[in-house]
Scaffold this motif. Sequence first.
Motif, mmCIF file in Angstrom:
data_model
loop_
_atom_site.group_PDB
_atom_site.id
_atom_site.type_symbol
_atom_site.label_atom_id
_atom_site.label_comp_id
_atom_site.label_asym_id
_atom_site.label_seq_id
_atom_site.Cartn_x
_atom_site.Cartn_y
_atom_site.Cartn_z
ATOM 1 N N GLN A 163 0.828 -1.202 0.000
ATOM 2 C CA GLN A 163 0.000 0.000 0.000
ATOM 3 C C GLN A 163 0.868 1.260 0.000
ATOM 4 O OE1 GLN A 163 -2.661 -0.256 3.329
ATOM 5 N NE2 GLN A 163 -3.700 -2.087 2.570
ATOM 6 N N SER A 166 2.414 1.775 -3.400
ATOM 7 C CA SER A 166 1.430 2.249 -4.367
ATOM 8 C C SER A 166 1.154 3.734 -4.172
ATOM 9 C CB SER A 166 0.119 1.454 -4.205
ATOM 10 O OG SER A 166 -0.881 1.973 -5.053
ATOM 11 N N ARG A 167 1.020 4.153 -2.928
ATOM 12 C CA ARG A 167 0.758 5.564 -2.652
ATOM 13 C C ARG A 167 1.958 6.418 -3.057
ATOM 14 N NH1 ARG A 167 -2.902 8.440 0.119
ATOM 15 N NH2 ARG A 167 -2.238 10.453 0.989
#
Length: 220
Positions: A163, A166-167
């Motif tokens: 996560q 991805s951010r």
Amino acid sequence: MERYVIYKRVSTADQGRSGLGLEAQARDLALYLETYSPEPFEVIAEYVDVQSGKDDDRPELTKAIDHAKRDKAVLLVAKLDRLSRKVSFISQLMEDKRLDFRVASMPSADKFQLHIYAALAEQERDFISQRTKAALKQAKLRGQKLGGLRNKTMKRNEALKAQADSRAHKLEGIVKPLREQGATLRDIAASLNAAGISTPRGGDWQAVQVKRLLERLQKK
């Protein structure tokens, strides 16, 4: 004039790169110098190790000690465990009549008190270690599968990392161009906040968070 040689230590390379731990030590050291040090004073040198406190062979600590003795300065650390986690090592430093050292978090403690504190801290660490081993042993006797818990933790950590990656990728087109144009970490944080982009936890951006974001992008 009181002269100081400052020594800091963090345990991992990640802490060394990010400043985690070092910032807290710098704060405590500054508080000691501003509040408890005789005036005037001068900081003549600063040394930093990225190494475990269990290791006595730390090159920067050796340099800091030699420097303090050579220039008759005070070796100043934020906390006693920054010097060492071993009572035996701290005792050796105390017996060295050419070396004077102070601990910022215990500004009024003398060498005798520091020795007692080190001994108690070592006993506490040993007790915690034994208690952890005993708890694991009892869990195993009850038939609890310890590995399953570790596997779940690893999977959760992998998901969190994915996560975060991805951010970071989504923000790459904003932060990298700003950085390349010479924007400071604080400037980039202000730009993200002004654009209404929140941190992963929903808060405002700070310079240290921007630094971590850039470091993550560099690892890609």
